[in-house]
Design an enzyme around this catalytic site. Sequence first.
Site, mmCIF file in Angstrom:
data_model
loop_
_atom_site.group_PDB
_atom_site.id
_atom_site.type_symbol
_atom_site.label_atom_id
_atom_site.label_comp_id
_atom_site.label_asym_id
_atom_site.label_seq_id
_atom_site.Cartn_x
_atom_site.Cartn_y
_atom_site.Cartn_z
ATOM 1 N N GLY A 277 0.807 -1.209 0.000
ATOM 2 C CA GLY A 277 0.000 0.000 0.000
ATOM 3 C C GLY A 277 0.842 1.261 0.000
ATOM 4 O O GLY A 277 0.557 2.219 -0.726
ATOM 5 N N ASP A 278 1.896 1.265 0.798
ATOM 6 C CA ASP A 278 2.744 2.455 0.889
ATOM 7 C C ASP A 278 3.464 2.742 -0.424
ATOM 8 O O ASP A 278 3.551 3.894 -0.859
ATOM 9 C CB ASP A 278 3.772 2.266 2.006
ATOM 10 C CG ASP A 278 3.144 2.288 3.389
ATOM 11 O OD1 ASP A 278 2.362 3.207 3.668
ATOM 12 O OD2 ASP A 278 3.431 1.384 4.182
ATOM 13 N N VAL A 279 3.999 1.702 -1.044
ATOM 14 C CA VAL A 279 4.773 1.915 -2.271
ATOM 15 C C VAL A 279 3.870 2.348 -3.417
ATOM 16 O O VAL A 279 4.205 3.257 -4.187
ATOM 17 C CB VAL A 279 5.565 0.645 -2.633
ATOM 18 C CG1 VAL A 279 6.261 0.811 -3.981
ATOM 19 C CG2 VAL A 279 6.601 0.329 -1.547
ATOM 20 N N ALA B 240 3.015 5.916 -2.901
ATOM 21 C CA ALA B 240 4.132 6.811 -3.205
ATOM 22 C C ALA B 240 4.222 7.095 -4.702
ATOM 23 O O ALA B 240 4.409 8.246 -5.114
ATOM 24 C CB ALA B 240 5.440 6.201 -2.706
#
Length: 436
Positions: free
Chosen positions: A194-196, A199
Site C-alpha cells: 500500500g505504501d509503495v 508513493a
Amino acid sequence: MPQSAHPNRDAPDKSPTGAPPHRPGPLAGIRVLDIATMIAAPLAGSILGDYGADVVKIELPGAGDTVRKLGEQRDGVGLYWKTLSRNKRSVALDLRRPEGQELFLRWLPQFDVLIENFRPGTLDRWNLAEARLREVNPSLVILRVTGFGQTGPYSTRQGFGTLAETMSGVASVLVRDMRGFPKDRPALTSFPLGDVSAAMMAVNGTLAALVQRERTGRGETVDLAIYESLLKFMEIELLQHDETAPPSPSFVEERYADSAPRGMYRCKNDEWMALSGSAQPVAERILTLVGGEELARDPRFANNALRVRNIAALDAIIQDWCAQYGREEAIARMSAAGCAAGPVETVRTLLSNPQIVAREAVVTVPDPDLGPLRMTGVIPRFEGHERQPPRPGPTMVGADTAAVLAADLALSAAELAALAARGAIDLPPDPRKAAP
C-alpha cells in the site's frame, strides 16, 4: 518543437575523456521539503529526488524518523531507511515548538513542494495550517498522503498501508498458492504494498501539480488516501463484481514478520478488523487499550523487536480483546484511543464503506457500448478542480485517429485518407456513412 527547447540536443554523447556527460535529472532546480514520516509520503520524496529534485527531510530532533528502527538493522542502522531516505539531506527541526514553526515559515518560500502525512488537523495545531503556508508561499505544491485522505468520516483516524491493503479489498483476493496458503484465506503482503503504490501515485500527482503551476503560477494541494492507490489494482474486480455473488470465504489472520502488532483479527460478529502498530507510540496505545498499563509496561512488548519475538502471545491478547466487540465497535474503540485500525473489506463490502462512498473513490460511469461500468474515481484529488468522472476507453481501435491528427497536425481529410491507404494509420468507418 523548436530546437531551442532542447538545450542538450546537440551535446556530445560523451565528454572528451570518454565518460558520459553529466546531465541533471528532469526535476533539477525543483526543491522539495519533506516533513513526513514512515513510508508512503517519504518514499514519494525519494522518488522525486531520483528525478533530480533537491529534497530536504525534516526529522524530529533526537529520535528521527520511526523508519530508522524498522526492519533489519546493520551496525545500528536500518537497511530500509538507507533507501527510503536516499536523495535527501536531513534537518532536525521540531515543528511542535513555536521557534521551529517560525523558522519553518521563513524557510518555506525557498521550496516548490511540501510533503506531509500527518492526520488532518495536526499542522493546524502547530500553527502551520494550509492558509498560513500559502501566505508565505502562494505557489507551493502541497502533497498530503494519509491513510484515508483529508475528507470523509475516516479522515482523522490513524492509517497505515496495512489498513489500505485490507480496506481496498486487496487482502481478500491476493494469490496465496506460492506461499502455501489455501485460496480461501486473505493475506497481507510481506512488503509495504500500500505504501509503495501510494508513493508512486503521489509522485504522479505532484508532477501534474507542478505542470499546472508552471502554466498558472498558482500552487496546488494534492490529497491522496493510501487505500485509493490500491483500488487501481482492484479495478478488474470492481468491473466484474456481481451483487448476487456469494460472499467471500471466511478469513484467517495473516501476520507481518517485521512489525508487531500488525494483522487481521476476528471480531464478535465474525467480521474482521485490521490493525497496525508499526510506530512505537501507536503500538503502546494498542497495548494500553487491550491490556491496560500493566500490558503496556510488559517487558516482552517494550519495543518492536521484542514484540515480533513474542508475537504469538501478543496476538492472542489482541484476539481475545477483539472477540468481545463487533467490528465497528472494536474499530471505534481503537480509533478513539489513537490506534490505527480499520475494516477488512471484500469487493462487495468495500462498495458500501462510508469512507469510500464519501470520497467517491469508486464511481459508476456510463459507457456507450457496455452500459454502466464501475471503476475508481480520479486519484489523487486536486484542490480547486472539479472532479470529472473518468471516461471509459474507446471500444473501437483508432476511434479518435482522425480528430486528433486533424487537430494536432492540421491534416486534411484527403491527407488522412492517403495515410490510411498506405497503411500508416487506420481510420474507423464513419458511422454517418453506414448503410441504413
